[in-house]
Design a protein around this motif. Structure first.
Motif, mmCIF file in Angstrom:
data_model
loop_
_atom_site.group_PDB
_atom_site.id
_atom_site.type_symbol
_atom_site.label_atom_id
_atom_site.label_comp_id
_atom_site.label_asym_id
_atom_site.label_seq_id
_atom_site.Cartn_x
_atom_site.Cartn_y
_atom_site.Cartn_z
ATOM 1 N N ALA A 61 0.746 -1.410 0.156
ATOM 2 C CA ALA A 61 0.470 -0.001 -0.223
ATOM 3 C C ALA A 61 0.292 0.914 -0.135
ATOM 4 C CB ALA A 61 -0.632 0.150 1.319
ATOM 5 N N HIS A 62 1.676 0.760 0.881
ATOM 6 C CA HIS A 62 2.638 2.181 0.620
ATOM 7 C C HIS A 62 2.891 2.182 -0.674
ATOM 8 C CE1 HIS A 62 6.114 4.622 1.525
ATOM 9 N NE2 HIS A 62 6.434 5.087 2.756
ATOM 10 N N MET A 63 3.985 1.381 -0.782
ATOM 11 C CA MET A 63 5.063 1.568 -2.715
ATOM 12 C C MET A 63 3.607 2.232 -4.153
ATOM 13 S SD MET A 63 6.469 -0.886 -4.759
ATOM 14 C CE MET A 63 4.942 -2.412 -4.321
ATOM 15 N N THR A 64 2.226 1.644 -3.345
ATOM 16 C CA THR A 64 1.609 2.285 -4.187
ATOM 17 C C THR A 64 1.470 3.731 -4.187
ATOM 18 O OG1 THR A 64 0.498 0.574 -4.104
ATOM 19 C CG2 THR A 64 -0.366 1.526 -4.918
ATOM 20 N N ALA A 65 1.118 3.678 -3.188
ATOM 21 C CA ALA A 65 0.459 5.733 -2.798
ATOM 22 C C ALA A 65 1.663 6.157 -3.309
ATOM 23 C CB ALA A 65 0.713 5.541 -0.899
ATOM 24 N N MET A 66 3.227 6.168 -2.990
ATOM 25 C CA MET A 66 4.581 6.460 -3.779
ATOM 26 C C MET A 66 4.465 6.480 -5.046
ATOM 27 S SD MET A 66 5.873 7.724 -0.567
ATOM 28 C CE MET A 66 6.962 8.009 -1.376
ATOM 29 N N ASP A 67 4.115 5.896 -5.562
ATOM 30 C CA ASP A 67 4.105 5.952 -7.209
ATOM 31 C C ASP A 67 2.736 6.502 -7.391
ATOM 32 O OD1 ASP A 67 6.009 3.408 -7.234
ATOM 33 O OD2 ASP A 67 4.217 1.737 -7.231
ATOM 34 N N ARG A 68 1.943 6.660 -7.188
ATOM 35 C CA ARG A 68 0.549 7.608 -7.483
ATOM 36 C C ARG A 68 1.461 8.664 -7.509
ATOM 37 N NH1 ARG A 68 -3.007 4.196 -5.326
ATOM 38 N NH2 ARG A 68 -3.149 5.106 -3.371
ATOM 39 N N ALA A 69 1.878 9.049 -6.330
ATOM 40 C CA ALA A 69 2.537 10.503 -5.940
ATOM 41 C C ALA A 69 3.384 11.022 -6.614
ATOM 42 C CB ALA A 69 3.096 10.601 -4.330
ATOM 43 N N THR A 70 4.802 10.465 -7.778
ATOM 44 C CA THR A 70 5.457 10.222 -8.375
ATOM 45 C C THR A 70 4.854 10.536 -9.640
ATOM 46 O OG1 THR A 70 6.612 8.730 -6.761
ATOM 47 C CG2 THR A 70 7.696 9.122 -9.508
ATOM 48 N N ALA A 71 3.801 9.681 -10.202
ATOM 49 C CA ALA A 71 3.037 10.129 -11.006
ATOM 50 C C ALA A 71 2.460 11.678 -11.500
ATOM 51 C CB ALA A 71 1.919 8.970 -11.233
ATOM 52 N N ARG A 72 1.739 11.503 -10.151
ATOM 53 C CA ARG A 72 1.116 13.137 -10.465
ATOM 54 C C ARG A 72 2.053 14.368 -10.739
ATOM 55 N NH1 ARG A 72 -1.891 16.580 -11.294
ATOM 56 N NH2 ARG A 72 -2.795 17.839 -9.261
ATOM 57 N N LEU A 73 3.456 14.438 -9.231
ATOM 58 C CA LEU A 73 4.183 15.104 -9.744
ATOM 59 C C LEU A 73 4.956 15.629 -11.169
ATOM 60 C CD1 LEU A 73 6.333 15.052 -6.081
ATOM 61 C CD2 LEU A 73 5.079 16.607 -6.711
ATOM 62 N N ASP A 74 4.885 14.163 -11.814
ATOM 63 C CA ASP A 74 5.622 13.900 -13.017
ATOM 64 C C ASP A 74 4.667 14.851 -14.214
ATOM 65 O OD1 ASP A 74 8.095 13.071 -12.467
ATOM 66 O OD2 ASP A 74 6.902 10.797 -13.349
ATOM 67 N N GLU A 75 3.446 14.212 -13.684
ATOM 68 C CA GLU A 75 2.116 15.273 -14.570
ATOM 69 C C GLU A 75 2.727 16.543 -14.618
ATOM 70 O OE1 GLU A 75 -2.728 15.620 -14.139
ATOM 71 O OE2 GLU A 75 -1.607 13.361 -13.546
ATOM 72 N N ILE A 76 2.290 17.559 -12.885
ATOM 73 C CA ILE A 76 2.353 18.695 -12.939
ATOM 74 C C ILE A 76 3.704 18.804 -13.201
ATOM 75 C CG2 ILE A 76 3.406 20.098 -10.828
ATOM 76 C CD1 ILE A 76 1.087 18.402 -9.298
ATOM 77 N N LYS A 77 5.286 18.322 -13.329
ATOM 78 C CA LYS A 77 6.248 18.766 -14.095
ATOM 79 C C LYS A 77 6.033 19.095 -15.808
ATOM 80 C CE LYS A 77 10.562 16.443 -14.226
ATOM 81 N NZ LYS A 77 11.072 15.119 -14.161
ATOM 82 N N ASN A 78 5.656 17.763 -15.897
ATOM 83 C CA ASN A 78 5.115 18.262 -17.447
ATOM 84 C C ASN A 78 4.589 19.274 -18.268
ATOM 85 O OD1 ASN A 78 7.292 15.768 -18.169
ATOM 86 N ND2 ASN A 78 5.581 14.514 -17.926
ATOM 87 N N ARG A 79 3.547 19.410 -16.912
ATOM 88 C CA ARG A 79 2.669 20.170 -17.536
ATOM 89 C C ARG A 79 2.904 22.081 -17.287
ATOM 90 N NH1 ARG A 79 -2.134 21.001 -13.439
ATOM 91 N NH2 ARG A 79 -1.199 22.931 -12.672
ATOM 92 N N TYR A 80 4.121 21.784 -16.242
ATOM 93 C CA TYR A 80 4.510 23.210 -16.150
ATOM 94 C C TYR A 80 6.172 23.604 -17.403
ATOM 95 C CZ TYR A 80 1.891 25.412 -12.395
ATOM 96 O OH TYR A 80 0.394 25.427 -11.776
#
Length: 102
Positions: free
Chosen positions: A79-98
């Motif tokens: 569950a921790h690993m999954t949450a970290m993967d989701r957070a990383t994906a979200r940060l990557d999405e924001i980084k790509n957008r900006y």
């Protein structure tokens, strides 16, 4: 921040028990070895293992009577690993957008 007023010996002991079981998932540890490593009586280990079993954090291997971590510990890790993967994906999405050029 450490606050000795909040220390609880039995809670600390059961957490040390969990840490001692780590790395012994295949064969487990004998209750006697756990009692010796934590410097407590066999009865205390029996009680602590019972409480860990009730929460799915430990299990007794029926064939040997040895104790190992239960499936719940692995489920928590996944569950921790999954949450970290989701957070990383979200940060990557924001980084790509900006970082796109207008």
């Amino acid at each position: 921040m450490a606050n000795p007023a909040y220390d609880n010996a039995s809670q600390q002991r059961i957490l040390r028990l969990l840490l001692n079981l780590s790395g012994h998932e295949l064969h487990g540890l004998a209750p006697k070895d756990l009692a010796e490593s934590l410097q407590v009586s066999p009865g205390t280990i029996t009680r602590d293992v019972h409480n860990l079993r009730e929460m799915g954090l430990a299990e007794v291997i029926q064939e040997t009577g040895r104790v190992r971590l239960g499936p719940k510990v692995v489920q928590i890790a996944i569950a921790h690993m999954t949450a970290m993967d989701r957070a990383t994906a979200r940060l990557d999405e924001i980084k790509n957008r900006y970082s796109r050029q207008p």
